[in-house]
Write a protein that holds these residues in place. Structure first.
Motif, PDB file in Angstrom:
ATOM      1  N   LYS A  65      14.955   5.148   3.779  1.00 26.75           N
ATOM      2  CA  LYS A  65      14.759   4.794   3.126  1.00 26.75           C
ATOM      3  C   LYS A  65      15.494   3.090   2.410  1.00 26.75           C
ATOM      4  CE  LYS A  65      12.345   7.507   0.014  1.00 26.75           C
ATOM      5  NZ  LYS A  65      12.596   7.984  -1.416  1.00 26.75           N
ATOM      6  N   ALA A  68      15.927  -1.317  -0.673  1.00 26.02           N
ATOM      7  CA  ALA A  68      14.735  -1.755  -1.393  1.00 26.02           C
ATOM      8  C   ALA A  68      14.432  -0.676  -1.987  1.00 26.02           C
ATOM      9  CB  ALA A  68      13.742  -2.538  -1.017  1.00 26.02           C
ATOM     10  N   ALA A  69      14.213   0.166  -1.369  1.00 24.47           N
ATOM     11  CA  ALA A  69      13.299   1.278  -2.420  1.00 24.47           C
ATOM     12  C   ALA A  69      14.659   2.133  -3.613  1.00 24.47           C
ATOM     13  CB  ALA A  69      13.121   2.351  -1.398  1.00 24.47           C
ATOM     14  N   GLN A 105      -2.273   0.738  -1.866  1.00 29.89           N
ATOM     15  CA  GLN A 105      -1.519  -0.521  -1.281  1.00 29.89           C
ATOM     16  C   GLN A 105      -2.144  -1.889  -1.500  1.00 29.89           C
ATOM     17  OE1 GLN A 105      -0.436  -1.978   2.893  1.00 29.89           O
ATOM     18  NE2 GLN A 105       1.559  -1.806   2.036  1.00 29.89           N
ATOM     19  N   THR A 111       5.370  -4.424  -6.809  1.00 30.38           N
ATOM     20  CA  THR A 111       5.926  -4.530  -5.221  1.00 30.38           C
ATOM     21  C   THR A 111       6.329  -3.331  -5.082  1.00 30.38           C
ATOM     22  OG1 THR A 111       6.388  -7.040  -5.566  1.00 30.38           O
ATOM     23  CG2 THR A 111       7.481  -6.242  -4.028  1.00 30.38           C
ATOM     24  N   GLY A 112       7.914  -2.764  -5.980  1.00 26.64           N
ATOM     25  CA  GLY A 112       7.938  -1.794  -5.596  1.00 26.64           C
ATOM     26  C   GLY A 112       6.912  -0.087  -4.790  1.00 26.64           C
ATOM     27  N   ARG A 114       4.035  -1.068  -3.952  1.00 26.64           N
ATOM     28  CA  ARG A 114       3.203  -1.559  -2.061  1.00 26.64           C
ATOM     29  C   ARG A 114       4.529  -1.356  -1.774  1.00 26.64           C
ATOM     30  NH1 ARG A 114       1.725  -6.004  -5.390  1.00 26.64           N
ATOM     31  NH2 ARG A 114       3.493  -7.132  -4.757  1.00 26.64           N
ATOM     32  N   GLN A 115       5.491  -1.315  -1.428  1.00 27.00           N
ATOM     33  CA  GLN A 115       6.788  -0.663  -0.238  1.00 27.00           C
ATOM     34  C   GLN A 115       6.939   0.934  -0.389  1.00 27.00           C
ATOM     35  OE1 GLN A 115      10.673  -2.871  -1.836  1.00 27.00           O
ATOM     36  NE2 GLN A 115      10.079  -4.701  -1.151  1.00 27.00           N
ATOM     37  N   ILE A 116       6.512   1.898  -0.808  1.00 26.21           N
ATOM     38  CA  ILE A 116       6.762   2.916  -0.785  1.00 26.21           C
ATOM     39  C   ILE A 116       5.617   3.177   0.161  1.00 26.21           C
ATOM     40  CG2 ILE A 116       6.587   4.838  -2.135  1.00 26.21           C
ATOM     41  CD1 ILE A 116       8.464   3.923  -4.299  1.00 26.21           C
ATOM     42  N   GLY A 118       3.741   1.452   1.947  1.00 32.25           N
ATOM     43  CA  GLY A 118       3.933   0.517   2.934  1.00 32.25           C
ATOM     44  C   GLY A 118       4.509   1.560   3.900  1.00 32.25           C
ATOM     45  N   ARG A 119       5.756   2.232   3.431  1.00 28.12           N
ATOM     46  CA  ARG A 119       6.300   3.065   4.677  1.00 28.12           C
ATOM     47  C   ARG A 119       5.940   4.211   4.813  1.00 28.12           C
ATOM     48  NH1 ARG A 119      10.149   1.403   0.830  1.00 28.12           N
ATOM     49  NH2 ARG A 119      10.188   3.567  -0.464  1.00 28.12           N
ATOM     50  N   GLU A 122       3.847   3.319   7.155  1.00 30.47           N
ATOM     51  CA  GLU A 122       4.306   3.360   8.459  1.00 30.47           C
ATOM     52  C   GLU A 122       4.252   4.511   9.637  1.00 30.47           C
ATOM     53  OE1 GLU A 122       7.628   0.728   7.861  1.00 30.47           O
ATOM     54  OE2 GLU A 122       6.809  -1.138   7.636  1.00 30.47           O
TER      55      GLU A 122
END
Length: 417
Positions: A65, A68-69, A105, A111-112, A114-116, A118-119, A122
């Protein structure tokens, strides 16, 4: 009875992640991670790339991770229970995993979050299975990941997501119920220790000289508290206690899995709570086994994968031994009986289901029986915990008051003489 041979085209294909340190043909060291079925497969893939392996081990979930996570954890944490509830609704509405994640998402307000998510997207885009993609969630129980993996193999992932979401909600509700029921007993315990501390370090030192000067032995509880005060005042005892706490803390930080396993083994031996946890864990095992067998998964593979779904780590070795017993030629009811974990009634149900060729249905019913028993035990424990602790504390504090009053009456008698 389900087939034991490999005639089925079904094959376990779950990818795990491994960290490696190796040297390339030019002699340069390189580090990285690789997805493989198991350790041997990872070693074979690295050697096929011309690498000389120096170190190869399983990567910890979420170890890749970004920073940022990690920063997100210091704020409001990611709501895993809500995440699976929404994912279950979308998938059961007909969306695929990637489509459901993209919709979540877009709808995420933080924002956090959406990042999680998003990973995860991916990872799915790079070819990872849903169980591998979801393993990046911090704090997701291992048995939940195993159950998701079983849903992949059984082609019933939306149904399994619904089970996982319901289970996480149930765990949160039980945790909240347990905390609410423990507030008053914990308050009583704190008051008890405070009262004992005041008596030990304030009242007892005042009473001791009077009995010593009169040549009379103090009451039992006064003498006991005096001994406790003397021990706690000894630097050697304090140093020993401090060293023990430090050793346990260091071990817990360096070997968290071993500490959790040891703690779980102790909890399983508790009279009522241990039994409730055991039955709940075995119910999860039977539920997963039923799900896999219902989708024509070969029995040995289903037994191995279901063992990972058992939350009680102490049971997994015995559950895996059932797979070895079945491969060696034993029937499933005989393996259940030899395992020694399941009640006689459950073993009888398995035998009946095996005879009438309705094993998945019978296993699901057996899981329901164990879940009901576990819930009944938990409800009884929570209902009895407050009055039992109240009575226990009342006896302790009452005994302390009686002893102190006896000591005061003895002092009064000495003054009259």
């Amino acid at each position: 009875m389900p087939k034991l041979s490999g005639s089925s085209n079904w094959k376990i294909a779950e990818m795990l992640r491994f960290s490696y340190t190796a040297f390339n043909p030019q002699g340069r060291q390189q580090k990285g991670q690789i997805d493989a079925v198991d350790l041997a497969d990872a070693r074979r893939r690295l050697r096929a790339d011309g690498l000389s392996i120096s170190d190869l081990k399983a990567a910890q979930a979420g170890s890749e991770k970004p920073q940022a996570a990690s920063a997100v954890r210091f704020g409001r944490s990611f709501n895993t229970t809500r995440f699976f509830a929404d994912l279950s609704v979308l998938m059961n509405a007909g969306l695929g995993v990637d489509q459901a994640l993209r919709a979540m998402q877009d709808a995420a307000s933080r924002t956090g979050d959406r990042q999680i998510i998003g990973r995860m997207i991916e990872r799915l885009s790079s070819g990872a299975t849903p169980s591998v993609a979801l393993s990046s969630l911090h704090g997701l129980p291992e048995d939940a990941l195993a159950l998701i993996s079983s849903g992949e193999h059984s082609a019933r992932l939306p149904y399994v997501m619904k089970i996982v979401a319901a289970d996480l909600e149930k765990r949160d509700a039980q945790r909240k119920q347990l905390i609410d029921a423990s507030v008053y007993p914990l308050f009583l315990l704190a008051m008890m220790f405070l009262a004992i501390g005041v008596v030990t370090f304030v009242l007892v030192p005042t009473l001791e000289p009077i009995f010593e000067s009169s040549g009379r032995s103090p009451p039992f509880i006064v003498a006991m508290l005096s001994s406790v005060r003397g021990a706690l005042g000894d630097p050697v005892v304090i140093l020993t206690i401090f060293a023990g706490i430090v050793c346990v803390t260091i071990f817990a930080m360096m070997r968290p899995s071993a500490m959790r396993t040891a703690f779980a083994a102790v909890v399983l031996k508790l009279p009522f709570l241990g039994r409730a946890i055991s039955q709940s864990a075995l119910a999860r095992y039977l539920q997963s086994l039923s799900l896999l067998l219902d989708n024509a998964v070969p029995l040995p593979d289903a037994l191995a994968l279901s063992a990972r779904c058992c939350p009680a780590v102490a049971f997994r070795e015995k559950l895996l031994s059932m797979r070895d017993a079945v491969i060696s030629g034993k029937r499933l009811p005989e393996a259940f009986k030899a395992c020694g974990l399941f009640p006689r009634g459950i073993v009888s149900l398995v035998a009946i289901g095996d005879e009438v060729n309705k094993l998945p249905t019978v296993l699901e019913n057996a899981a329901g029986v164990l879940r009901s028993d576990a819930q009944r035990l938990t409800d009884r424990l929570l209902a009895l915990m407050t009055p039992l602790i109240t009575i226990f504390l009342g006896i302790l504090i009452g005994g302390l008051v009686v002893s102190v009053m006896t000591a005061l009456l003895g002092i009064n008698e000495l003054s009259v003489q």
